[in-house]
Design a protein around this motif. Structure first.
Motif, PDB file in Angstrom:
ATOM      1  N   MET A 133      90.287  11.633 129.551  1.00 37.26           N
ATOM      2  CA  MET A 133      90.273  13.061 129.852  1.00 37.26           C
ATOM      3  C   MET A 133      90.614  13.212 131.324  1.00 37.26           C
ATOM      4  N   GLY A 134      91.814  13.660 131.607  1.00 31.91           N
ATOM      5  CA  GLY A 134      92.235  13.818 132.991  1.00 31.91           C
ATOM      6  C   GLY A 134      92.182  12.492 133.730  1.00 31.91           C
ATOM      7  N   SER A 135      91.483  12.468 134.850  1.00 33.52           N
ATOM      8  CA  SER A 135      91.414  11.271 135.694  1.00 33.52           C
ATOM      9  C   SER A 135      90.380  10.259 135.223  1.00 33.52           C
ATOM     10  N   HIS A 136      89.609  10.586 134.170  1.00 38.43           N
ATOM     11  CA  HIS A 136      88.496   9.733 133.756  1.00 38.43           C
ATOM     12  C   HIS A 136      88.593   9.305 132.291  1.00 38.43           C
ATOM     13  N   SER A 137      87.856   8.270 131.971  1.00 33.30           N
ATOM     14  CA  SER A 137      87.653   7.859 130.589  1.00 33.30           C
ATOM     15  C   SER A 137      86.210   8.163 130.239  1.00 33.30           C
ATOM     16  N   VAL A 138      86.007   8.630 129.028  1.00 38.06           N
ATOM     17  CA  VAL A 138      84.678   8.914 128.510  1.00 38.06           C
ATOM     18  C   VAL A 138      84.363   7.816 127.503  1.00 38.06           C
ATOM     19  N   PHE A 139      83.262   7.096 127.744  1.00 39.58           N
ATOM     20  CA  PHE A 139      82.845   6.014 126.862  1.00 39.58           C
ATOM     21  C   PHE A 139      81.579   6.428 126.120  1.00 39.58           C
ATOM     22  N   TYR A 140      81.552   6.196 124.826  1.00 41.40           N
ATOM     23  CA  TYR A 140      80.348   6.384 124.026  1.00 41.40           C
ATOM     24  C   TYR A 140      79.738   5.006 123.801  1.00 41.40           C
ATOM     25  N   VAL A 141      78.455   4.886 124.101  1.00 44.40           N
ATOM     26  CA  VAL A 141      77.781   3.587 124.056  1.00 44.40           C
ATOM     27  C   VAL A 141      76.600   3.657 123.091  1.00 44.40           C
ATOM     28  N   ALA A 142      76.629   2.811 122.066  1.00 48.96           N
ATOM     29  CA  ALA A 142      75.503   2.691 121.138  1.00 48.96           C
ATOM     30  C   ALA A 142      74.467   1.781 121.790  1.00 48.96           C
ATOM     31  N   ILE A 143      73.245   2.276 121.932  1.00 48.25           N
ATOM     32  CA  ILE A 143      72.185   1.522 122.603  1.00 48.25           C
ATOM     33  C   ILE A 143      71.460   0.646 121.580  1.00 48.25           C
ATOM     34  N   GLU A 144      71.302  -0.637 121.940  1.00 49.06           N
ATOM     35  CA  GLU A 144      70.697  -1.623 121.031  1.00 49.06           C
ATOM     36  C   GLU A 144      69.348  -2.141 121.515  1.00 49.06           C
ATOM     37  N   HIS A 145      69.166  -2.217 122.817  1.00 48.38           N
ATOM     38  CA  HIS A 145      67.904  -2.702 123.400  1.00 48.38           C
ATOM     39  C   HIS A 145      67.558  -1.834 124.597  1.00 48.38           C
ATOM     40  N   ILE A 146      66.263  -1.521 124.733  1.00 48.52           N
ATOM     41  CA  ILE A 146      65.788  -0.686 125.840  1.00 48.52           C
ATOM     42  C   ILE A 146      64.557  -1.332 126.455  1.00 48.52           C
ATOM     43  N   ASN A 147      64.556  -1.430 127.780  1.00 52.80           N
ATOM     44  CA  ASN A 147      63.374  -1.867 128.528  1.00 52.80           C
ATOM     45  C   ASN A 147      63.001  -0.724 129.462  1.00 52.80           C
ATOM     46  N   VAL A 148      61.732  -0.329 129.462  1.00 55.15           N
ATOM     47  CA  VAL A 148      61.253   0.719 130.360  1.00 55.15           C
ATOM     48  C   VAL A 148      60.218   0.098 131.293  1.00 55.15           C
ATOM     49  N   ASN A 149      60.374   0.339 132.582  1.00 57.00           N
ATOM     50  CA  ASN A 149      59.478  -0.184 133.603  1.00 57.00           C
ATOM     51  C   ASN A 149      58.357   0.828 133.822  1.00 57.00           C
ATOM     52  N   SER A 150      57.190   0.550 133.275  1.00 62.56           N
ATOM     53  CA  SER A 150      56.075   1.492 133.406  1.00 62.56           C
ATOM     54  C   SER A 150      55.395   1.404 134.773  1.00 62.56           C
ATOM     55  N   GLN A 151      55.768   0.442 135.599  1.00 61.95           N
ATOM     56  CA  GLN A 151      55.160   0.286 136.927  1.00 61.95           C
ATOM     57  C   GLN A 151      55.848   1.149 137.979  1.00 61.95           C
ATOM     58  N   GLU A 152      57.061   1.585 137.699  1.00 57.93           N
ATOM     59  CA  GLU A 152      57.848   2.346 138.677  1.00 57.93           C
ATOM     60  C   GLU A 152      58.038   3.763 138.149  1.00 57.93           C
ATOM     61  N   ASN A 153      57.861   4.774 139.019  1.00 64.22           N
ATOM     62  CA  ASN A 153      58.008   6.141 138.533  1.00 64.22           C
ATOM     63  C   ASN A 153      58.771   7.059 139.486  1.00 64.22           C
ATOM     64  N   GLN A 154      59.451   6.505 140.457  1.00 60.08           N
ATOM     65  CA  GLN A 154      60.245   7.328 141.363  1.00 60.08           C
ATOM     66  C   GLN A 154      61.711   6.963 141.209  1.00 60.08           C
ATOM     67  N   GLY A 155      62.499   7.955 140.800  1.00 61.49           N
ATOM     68  CA  GLY A 155      63.912   7.722 140.538  1.00 61.49           C
ATOM     69  C   GLY A 155      64.803   8.089 141.702  1.00 61.49           C
ATOM     70  N   LEU A 156      65.937   7.421 141.772  1.00 67.52           N
ATOM     71  CA  LEU A 156      66.948   7.697 142.787  1.00 67.52           C
ATOM     72  C   LEU A 156      67.884   8.787 142.279  1.00 67.52           C
ATOM     73  N   LEU A 157      68.150   9.759 143.125  1.00 68.19           N
ATOM     74  CA  LEU A 157      69.049  10.862 142.807  1.00 68.19           C
ATOM     75  C   LEU A 157      70.223  10.874 143.776  1.00 68.19           C
ATOM     76  N   TYR A 158      71.283  11.573 143.381  1.00 64.63           N
ATOM     77  CA  TYR A 158      72.404  11.846 144.263  1.00 64.63           C
ATOM     78  C   TYR A 158      72.603  13.353 144.248  1.00 64.63           C
ATOM     79  N   PHE A 159      72.526  13.980 145.437  1.00 68.85           N
ATOM     80  CA  PHE A 159      72.602  15.432 145.551  1.00 68.85           C
ATOM     81  C   PHE A 159      73.294  15.785 146.852  1.00 68.85           C
TER      82      PHE A 159
END
Length: 176
Positions: A133-159
């Motif tokens: 699409m224009g200058s980019h490619s759009v990829f659809y990704v089927a997720i098979e495995h998920i790990n969630v880190n319950s020890q960390e709760n502050q996320g990095l943002l870009y604004f």
């Protein structure tokens, strides 16, 4: 690009800089090599089945590698991992071949994809479809495995073209 389209593109980029976005490093390893890229254009498509959408510039070096490997890991970055985001975005002088040496990485036991130790979450999957699409490619990704880190709760943002951080919500009041 003609002048009105160019002006519109600049306005569009400026408007999108006003949207806070989570920061991710997408990694891949396979027959085409090992590579990673910092992205903010990652979003959930559906949870049944778990599917993500990634938008990546068609000129990005990861494009042919990702298309050949098909497997990947989406690392959701914590606020303490801004340096990782900068390395994989090419904002530092560290060459692409040395970026995985800067932080602690491990390969997932089932997918063998590189995952960043201490990330908020790791979503492992494979590309099931893509569209240009224009200058980019759009990829659809089927997720098979998920790990969630319950020890960390502050996320990095870009604004507004700068890194920022979230803090965990302490008020658990739900609305609605």
């Amino acid at each position: 690009m003609d002048q009105p389209s160019s002006a519109m593109a600049l306005q569009y980029r400026e408007a999108m800089s006003k949207v806070a976005a989570a920061v991710f490093v997408v990694t891949t390893e396979g027959s085409a090599g090992r590579y990673g890229i910092t992205l903010t254009a990652v979003t959930s498509v559906t949870d049944t089945p778990p599917t993500l959408l990634l938008c990546i510039n068609r000129n990005a070096r990861i494009q042919p590698i990702l298309r050949a490997n098909r497997q990947l890991c989406v690392n959701v970055l914590a606020t303490t991992q801004q340096d990782v985001a900068e390395h994989f975005a090419g904002m530092t002088s560290i060459p692409a071949t040395e970026r995985f040496l800067q932080n602690e990485w491990q390969n997932h036991q089932h997918t063998t994809q590189p995952q960043l130790v201490g990330a908020l979450a790791h979503l492992h999957g494979h590309i099931i479809d893509s569209h240009d699409m224009g200058s980019h490619s759009v990829f659809y990704v089927a997720i098979e495995h998920i790990n969630v880190n319950s020890q960390e709760n502050q996320g990095l943002l870009y604004f507004q073209r700068q890194f920022a951080q979230t803090t965990a919500l302490t008020d658990q009041t739900s609305y609605g």
